[in-house]
Design a protein around this motif. Structure first.
Motif, PDB file in Angstrom:
ATOM      1  N   GLY A 128      11.565  -6.142  -9.227  1.00 50.65           N
ATOM      2  CA  GLY A 128      11.767  -4.776  -8.762  1.00 50.65           C
ATOM      3  C   GLY A 128      10.484  -4.011  -8.519  1.00 50.65           C
ATOM      4  O   GLY A 128      10.523  -2.821  -8.197  1.00 50.65           O
ATOM      5  N   CYS A 129       9.337  -4.696  -8.654  1.00 56.22           N
ATOM      6  CA  CYS A 129       8.041  -4.041  -8.480  1.00 56.22           C
ATOM      7  C   CYS A 129       7.218  -4.735  -7.407  1.00 56.22           C
ATOM      8  O   CYS A 129       7.542  -5.836  -6.956  1.00 56.22           O
ATOM      9  CB  CYS A 129       7.257  -4.036  -9.792  1.00 56.22           C
ATOM     10  SG  CYS A 129       7.999  -3.022 -11.085  1.00 56.22           S
ATOM     11  N   PHE A 153      -2.686  -1.972  -8.300  1.00 53.38           N
ATOM     12  CA  PHE A 153      -1.679  -1.329  -9.149  1.00 53.38           C
ATOM     13  C   PHE A 153      -0.379  -2.127  -9.124  1.00 53.38           C
ATOM     14  O   PHE A 153      -0.115  -2.884  -8.199  1.00 53.38           O
ATOM     15  CB  PHE A 153      -1.374   0.089  -8.623  1.00 53.38           C
ATOM     16  CG  PHE A 153      -2.577   0.949  -8.435  1.00 53.38           C
ATOM     17  CD1 PHE A 153      -2.952   1.866  -9.403  1.00 53.38           C
ATOM     18  CD2 PHE A 153      -3.356   0.850  -7.283  1.00 53.38           C
ATOM     19  CE1 PHE A 153      -4.081   2.666  -9.230  1.00 53.38           C
ATOM     20  CE2 PHE A 153      -4.474   1.643  -7.099  1.00 53.38           C
ATOM     21  CZ  PHE A 153      -4.839   2.556  -8.073  1.00 53.38           C
ATOM     22  N   ILE A 154       0.443  -1.909 -10.159  1.00 47.69           N
ATOM     23  CA  ILE A 154       1.851  -2.319 -10.149  1.00 47.69           C
ATOM     24  C   ILE A 154       2.673  -1.050  -9.960  1.00 47.69           C
ATOM     25  O   ILE A 154       2.465  -0.052 -10.670  1.00 47.69           O
ATOM     26  CB  ILE A 154       2.256  -3.003 -11.465  1.00 47.69           C
ATOM     27  CG1 ILE A 154       1.460  -4.294 -11.680  1.00 47.69           C
ATOM     28  CG2 ILE A 154       3.755  -3.282 -11.488  1.00 47.69           C
ATOM     29  CD1 ILE A 154       1.822  -5.421 -10.762  1.00 47.69           C
ATOM     30  N   ILE A 155       3.611  -1.105  -9.005  1.00 51.75           N
ATOM     31  CA  ILE A 155       4.457   0.064  -8.742  1.00 51.75           C
ATOM     32  C   ILE A 155       5.905  -0.378  -8.538  1.00 51.75           C
ATOM     33  O   ILE A 155       6.157  -1.509  -8.124  1.00 51.75           O
ATOM     34  CB  ILE A 155       3.990   0.833  -7.480  1.00 51.75           C
ATOM     35  CG1 ILE A 155       4.063  -0.082  -6.245  1.00 51.75           C
ATOM     36  CG2 ILE A 155       2.602   1.405  -7.661  1.00 51.75           C
ATOM     37  CD1 ILE A 155       3.989   0.654  -4.933  1.00 51.75           C
ATOM     38  N   GLU A 202       3.983   8.252 -14.321  1.00 50.00           N
ATOM     39  CA  GLU A 202       4.017   7.212 -15.352  1.00 50.00           C
ATOM     40  C   GLU A 202       4.328   5.842 -14.770  1.00 50.00           C
ATOM     41  O   GLU A 202       4.016   4.812 -15.374  1.00 50.00           O
ATOM     42  CB  GLU A 202       5.043   7.578 -16.425  1.00 50.00           C
ATOM     43  CG  GLU A 202       4.674   8.827 -17.231  1.00 50.00           C
ATOM     44  CD  GLU A 202       5.725   9.168 -18.278  1.00 50.00           C
ATOM     45  OE1 GLU A 202       6.718   8.420 -18.388  1.00 50.00           O
ATOM     46  OE2 GLU A 202       5.549  10.188 -18.976  1.00 50.00           O
ATOM     47  N   TRP A 203       4.953   5.818 -13.609  1.00 50.50           N
ATOM     48  CA  TRP A 203       5.340   4.570 -12.956  1.00 50.50           C
ATOM     49  C   TRP A 203       4.159   3.869 -12.277  1.00 50.50           C
ATOM     50  O   TRP A 203       4.252   2.697 -11.896  1.00 50.50           O
ATOM     51  CB  TRP A 203       6.412   4.843 -11.897  1.00 50.50           C
ATOM     52  CG  TRP A 203       6.094   6.041 -11.025  1.00 50.50           C
ATOM     53  CD1 TRP A 203       6.493   7.328 -11.246  1.00 50.50           C
ATOM     54  CD2 TRP A 203       5.295   6.055  -9.840  1.00 50.50           C
ATOM     55  NE1 TRP A 203       5.995   8.150 -10.252  1.00 50.50           N
ATOM     56  CE2 TRP A 203       5.258   7.402  -9.378  1.00 50.50           C
ATOM     57  CE3 TRP A 203       4.629   5.072  -9.113  1.00 50.50           C
ATOM     58  CZ2 TRP A 203       4.569   7.777  -8.223  1.00 50.50           C
ATOM     59  CZ3 TRP A 203       3.936   5.444  -7.972  1.00 50.50           C
ATOM     60  CH2 TRP A 203       3.910   6.782  -7.526  1.00 50.50           C
ATOM     61  N   LEU A 204       3.041   4.562 -12.113  1.00 52.55           N
ATOM     62  CA  LEU A 204       1.868   4.002 -11.434  1.00 52.55           C
ATOM     63  C   LEU A 204       0.982   3.312 -12.464  1.00 52.55           C
ATOM     64  O   LEU A 204       0.415   3.951 -13.345  1.00 52.55           O
ATOM     65  CB  LEU A 204       1.107   5.116 -10.721  1.00 52.55           C
ATOM     66  CG  LEU A 204      -0.130   4.702  -9.911  1.00 52.55           C
ATOM     67  CD1 LEU A 204       0.235   3.749  -8.786  1.00 52.55           C
ATOM     68  CD2 LEU A 204      -0.842   5.945  -9.364  1.00 52.55           C
ATOM     69  N   LEU A 220       6.607   3.030  -3.063  1.00 55.63           N
ATOM     70  CA  LEU A 220       5.481   2.541  -2.270  1.00 55.63           C
ATOM     71  C   LEU A 220       4.821   3.652  -1.459  1.00 55.63           C
ATOM     72  O   LEU A 220       3.605   3.856  -1.538  1.00 55.63           O
ATOM     73  CB  LEU A 220       5.946   1.408  -1.342  1.00 55.63           C
ATOM     74  CG  LEU A 220       4.874   0.806  -0.425  1.00 55.63           C
ATOM     75  CD1 LEU A 220       3.736   0.230  -1.245  1.00 55.63           C
ATOM     76  CD2 LEU A 220       5.483  -0.277   0.471  1.00 55.63           C
ATOM     77  N   SER A 221       5.584   4.370  -0.672  1.00 56.97           N
ATOM     78  CA  SER A 221       5.005   5.407   0.195  1.00 56.97           C
ATOM     79  C   SER A 221       4.315   6.485  -0.621  1.00 56.97           C
ATOM     80  O   SER A 221       3.203   6.941  -0.290  1.00 56.97           O
ATOM     81  CB  SER A 221       6.087   6.036   1.070  1.00 56.97           C
ATOM     82  OG  SER A 221       6.644   5.077   1.930  1.00 56.97           O
ATOM     83  N   GLU A 222       4.956   6.893  -1.714  1.00 56.75           N
ATOM     84  CA  GLU A 222       4.398   7.932  -2.579  1.00 56.75           C
ATOM     85  C   GLU A 222       3.086   7.473  -3.204  1.00 56.75           C
ATOM     86  O   GLU A 222       2.108   8.235  -3.266  1.00 56.75           O
ATOM     87  CB  GLU A 222       5.418   8.276  -3.670  1.00 56.75           C
ATOM     88  CG  GLU A 222       5.012   9.411  -4.570  1.00 56.75           C
ATOM     89  CD  GLU A 222       6.049   9.683  -5.647  1.00 56.75           C
ATOM     90  OE1 GLU A 222       5.747  10.492  -6.552  1.00 56.75           O
ATOM     91  OE2 GLU A 222       7.157   9.096  -5.600  1.00 56.75           O
ATOM     92  N   ALA A 223       3.054   6.227  -3.653  1.00 52.78           N
ATOM     93  CA  ALA A 223       1.849   5.694  -4.292  1.00 52.78           C
ATOM     94  C   ALA A 223       0.698   5.598  -3.298  1.00 52.78           C
ATOM     95  O   ALA A 223      -0.436   5.998  -3.597  1.00 52.78           O
ATOM     96  CB  ALA A 223       2.140   4.320  -4.901  1.00 52.78           C
TER      97      ALA A 223
END
Length: 641
Positions: free
Chosen positions: A393-394, A593-595, A579-581, A600-603
């Motif tokens: 899922g990442c 990074f793991i996201i 916190e997800w980044l 994706l777009s936000e990161a």
């Protein structure tokens, strides 16, 4: 100095001691969790350890020790303490000082706390200060106990002498020695803060800025990366290990068929193998080591193969086999066994150590294992990069500064052709092709034009050495061994002549920079990171030439490193609400990074904004961060803007 250390077991007691101070030193004591009590160094691993106590100091000679999880004595209420600690470490007005803040960051992040600037790492300050007229302190000379004795004349007891074979949580929380040991670490971190800042203000003010604004926040980020670790695909690694062993055995047998029972060892570099080549076969010695012995490195194998192609063709195949054997040996020892050795059984990840101040230019390096030297995607026959696999899922996301050293070089030398190319988002390799081969910019970009591939290959290799003082023979060697392009010395002379005349700002910048370095005996980055070059006035041509190349390399490579670290400080500031980044790795000009897939777009938008922001007011060229993502590090696809 007389000391006043005490044990505090309430949050009110901590607040009473700290008062309104905006400068606070702190330090953690840790111990292994129950399943790992017998494991070496488990107390340093946030996946296998917990915080036992925390000390604070706001005034030299004083400190408090707060027991949190001692098995003997009275502890503070854990929930109340960690609520206080979270607020303290994330406070954006209090300067938080620690010696090796990367470790404190690692342990705090494991509890969901992202330490926020302003921060100050006294181990960074030590490495940015001089121990002699031309030498900065190294990491191994920057331990707290060593500095306490060297700079304050006060020996501190060792961990082993205080614990006497026990873990720290087995000590009595209220025992005078426990409190003294715990409190001293914060007290002396605070003393070092004042000591180093006084020194910086007197001798190297710019280094104080770098420690406070760049290196200390970067150290916090390094601790976060270490805690997150790099997720790996263990079944694939084990499968590739078997494949590598089989290939090495096959090639070994083929080599033995040619040379008999000569011991080639693990890398075909034994003295027996060299004796076979140079004595038994009588092959010419085409390269020697620094100690003037026969060489047997990869370049030597290439040179011997070329000689044999003409003079002993029956032996050419031997050197092809040797290079294949070495390639598989490196894959197995470095990227499979080397990674598996450091696989954390609790997390299923590898957690390499990254160091921000172990190179002269300020670039980061990595060890245990070195995860920065993975083969590039275009030269990865076994798929080493696929060992790094995102959880279900990442995605793995990387953003890489595009040609940052060339952009910084163009900024420094102020050459209008280079600067105009970047301002118009042009193709610098086409611009250099145009300059050195006398073709139009349009023709240099035309993939169907004659000699396009060779010209572009040469231009790329010239570009990456342009600012560092290329010599014709050095260019000839680079083109031959890195690009597979054969050029005579005279052809290389012509290429460099055209380069200097096409980029008129380049030569003048190089000469001025070398002259300035010779006058000052040092070179520095735009922000003032200094590198001393005592060899630049040497009568020895080799020493002087090396120092001159360093004087050109430091402003460019060092400023590029500073720009990357400034981007890291901005990313750090944005992590608490993301916190997800999960930062996991830094390789040269790239952050990884793991996201979650749906972020994706936000990161990309957040990280790109942090990287492309103007690093300092004078920098007047655009920075470009290129993004790529995929389920593994080897299956990354470049993302469209």
């Amino acid at each position: 100095m007389n000391t006043e250390y005490k044990c505090v077991t309430t949050v009110d007691g901590i607040r009473d001691y700290i008062g309104g101070s905006s400068i606070v030193a702190f330090d953690f004591e840790t111990a292994p969790d129950d399943p790992y009590r017998e494991e070496d160094k488990a107390a340093l691993d946030p996946a296998r350890a917990h915080i036992v106590g925390c000390s604070f100091s706001v005034k030299e000679g004083t400190g408090i020790y707060v027991p949190i999880a001692h098995r003997v004595g009275t502890n503070i209420d854990k929930d109340a303490f960690f609520a206080f600690l979270t607020a303290f470490l994330m406070n954006t007005t209090t300067i938080k000082i620690a010696h090796n803040i990367a470790f404190e960051s690692s342990m705090a992040y494991a509890r969901g706390i992202v330490i926020q600037a302003p921060v100050y790492d006294t181990i960074c300050a030590s490495q940015m200060s001089l121990k002699s007229i031309y030498e900065f302190r190294k990491l191994n000379e920057s331990g707290l106990k060593r500095l306490a004795e060297e700079l304050f004349g006060e020996p501190l007891p060792s961990f082993s002498s205080v614990t006497d074979g026990k873990h720290f949580d087995e000590l009595d929380a209220q025992d005078e020695e426990t409190v003294r040991y715990g409190s001293a670490d914060s007290d002396f971190a605070l003393r070092l803060y004042h000591k180093f800042n006084d020194w910086f203000d007197r001798y190297l003010p710019k280094h104080r800025y770098i420690v406070e604004e760049i290196e200390s926040p970067t150290a916090v980020y390094l601790g976060i990366m270490k805690t997150n670790g790099i997720p790996v695909n263990l079944p694939l690694m084990q499968e590739r290990k078997t494949e590598a062993e089989n290939e090495m055995e096959r090639i070994r047998k083929e080599i033995e068929f040619i040379i008999g029972d000569v011991n080639i060892g693990a890398n075909c570099s034994t003295q027996a193998f060299k004796n076979y080549l140079y004595k038994d076969l009588g092959l010419p010695i085409l390269k020697t080591t620094e100690t003037n012995r026969e060489a047997a490195d990869d370049m030597t194998m290439t040179l011997l193969k070329e000689w044999c192609d003409t003079n002993r063709p029956e032996l050419s195949g031997l050197f092809t086999l040797v290079q294949e054997y070495r390639k598989w040996g490196k894959i197995k020892s470095t990227y499979i066994d080397g990674y598996l050795k450091y696989l954390n059984p609790v997390t299923g990840c590898i957690h390499p150590e990254l160091f921000a101040l172990s190179t002269d230019t300020g670039r980061m390096n990595c060890r245990n294992p070195n995860a920065q030297n993975m083969p590039r995607k275009t030269n990865d026959p076994i798929g080493v990069r696929n060992f790094i696999k995102a959880p279900e899922g990442c995605l793995i996301l990387s953003l890489d500064f595009s040609q940052i050293e060339l952009r910084v070089g163009a900024f420094y030398c102020r050459d209008e052709v280079m600067m105009d190319t970047y301002r118009k988002n042009g193709d610098i390799h086409a611009a250099t092709t145009s300059v050195i081969f006398g073709v139009s910019y349009e023709e240099a970009q035309d993939k169907h034009s004659e000699n396009y591939k060779e010209h572009r290959t040469i231009a790329k290799n010239v570009n990456f050495g342009t600012f560092y003082g290329l010599f014709p023979r050095g260019l000839q060697k680079t083109l031959k061994f890195k690009a597979g392009v054969e050029k005579s010395v005279s052809e290389c002379e012509e290429i460099l002549f055209n380069l200097k005349h096409g980029y008129k700002g380049l030569t003048s910048w190089q000469e001025e920079t070398k002259a300035e370095a010779a006058r000052r005996m040092y070179s520095e980055t735009w922000l003032g990171r200094r590198r001393y070059l005592p060899g630049i006035t040497s009568d020895n041509w080799g020493q002087k030439s090396l120092a001159e190349r360093c004087s050109l390399n430091t402003p460019i490579q060092g400023t590029a490193a500073d720009i990357l670290k400034l981007a890291i400080t901005r990313i750090l500031a944005g992590l608490p609400e993301r916190e997800w980044l999960k930062p996991i790795l830094q390789i040269h000009d790239e952050l990884t990074f793991i996201i979650p897939e749906d972020r994706l777009s936000e990161a990309v938008a957040f990280i790109r904004a942090c990287m492309e922001e103007k690093p300092f007011p004078e920098f007047d060229l655009p920075l470009i961060a290129e993004a790529s993502a995929g389920p593994t590090f080897g299956m990354m696809e470049e993302l469209e803007d």
